[in-house]
Design an enzyme around this catalytic site. Structure first.
Site, PDB file in Angstrom:
ATOM      1  CD  GLU A  72      -2.942  -1.234   0.116  1.00 27.15           C
ATOM      2  OE1 GLU A  72      -3.023  -0.282  -0.693  1.00 27.15           O
ATOM      3  OE2 GLU A  72      -3.657  -2.241   0.036  1.00 27.15           O
TER       4      GLU A  72
ATOM      5  CD  GLN B  45      -2.052   2.714  -2.240  1.00 28.49           C
ATOM      6  OE1 GLN B  45      -1.126   2.018  -2.628  1.00 28.49           O
ATOM      7  NE2 GLN B  45      -3.123   2.202  -1.648  1.00 28.49           N
TER       8      GLN B  45
ATOM      9  CB  CYS C  24     -17.995  -0.828 -15.841  1.00 33.56           C
ATOM     10  SG  CYS C  24     -18.646  -2.110 -16.940  1.00 33.56           S
TER      11      CYS C  24
END
Length: 169
Positions: free
Chosen positions: A72, A74, A169
């Site tokens: 993680e 970020q 989507c």
């Protein structure tokens, strides 16, 4: 999300352990989704980890290790870039896993700088929760509906708060 980033990170670190290398895995302290003392993939694969407050802490804990995994990434501050470069310059193999974009599809935290400086990059794709196609986006949800574009960038969550989505989507 849901592309297997954490699972791939754990797989690579386990291979390094098999090769007799000293391995450390760290994660941001705010990542408390499954377990505060482990990196845990959505499928349940896990490895003991140290939760840290900031990138500067990585240097302190990395002393004596051959390989440092960062999950993680970020969520760490921009200093994580110089930390990774410093470790690599010292001969430490650094493997970082994280999202390159946030739920708005904007570059996420230090990721652009890390991607630009990395020697090797593997970009994994999830499966779109709507159509089953290749998902390269993360859709944040609020009560099952798309979150407002103006929402906070960082909200720790899993299936309850996010879905993998393709561009369409």
């Amino acid at each position: 999300m849901f592309s297997g980033k954490s699972e791939e990170l754990i797989r690579r670190l386990r291979r390094a352990e098999i090769a007799g290398q000293r391995v450390l895995i760290v994660k941001p302290g705010i990542d408390n989704r499954y377990d505060i003392s482990h990196v845990v993939s959505h499928s349940g694969v896990k490895m003991r980890a140290i939760g840290l407050g900031g990138a500067a802490d990585i240097v302190r804990f990395a002393e004596g290790y051959d390989v440092v995994g960062i999950d993680e990434v970020q969520f760490f501050d921009e200093d994580v870039i110089s930390v990774c470069l410093d470790l690599a310059d010292r001969g430490v193999r650094v493997i970082a896993a994280g999202l390159d974009t946030d739920f708005r599809a904007d570059p996420f935290g230090p990721m652009p700088g890390l991607l630009a400086r990395a020697e090797f990059v593997d970009k994994l794709q999830a499966v779109c929760h709507r159509c089953g196609g290749a998902a390269t986006r993360t859709q944040r949800l609020v009560d099952g509906a798309p979150a407002p574009f103006t929402g906070d960038t960082i909200q720790v969550g899993a299936l309850d708060a996010y879905e993998a989505r393709c561009r369409r989507c």
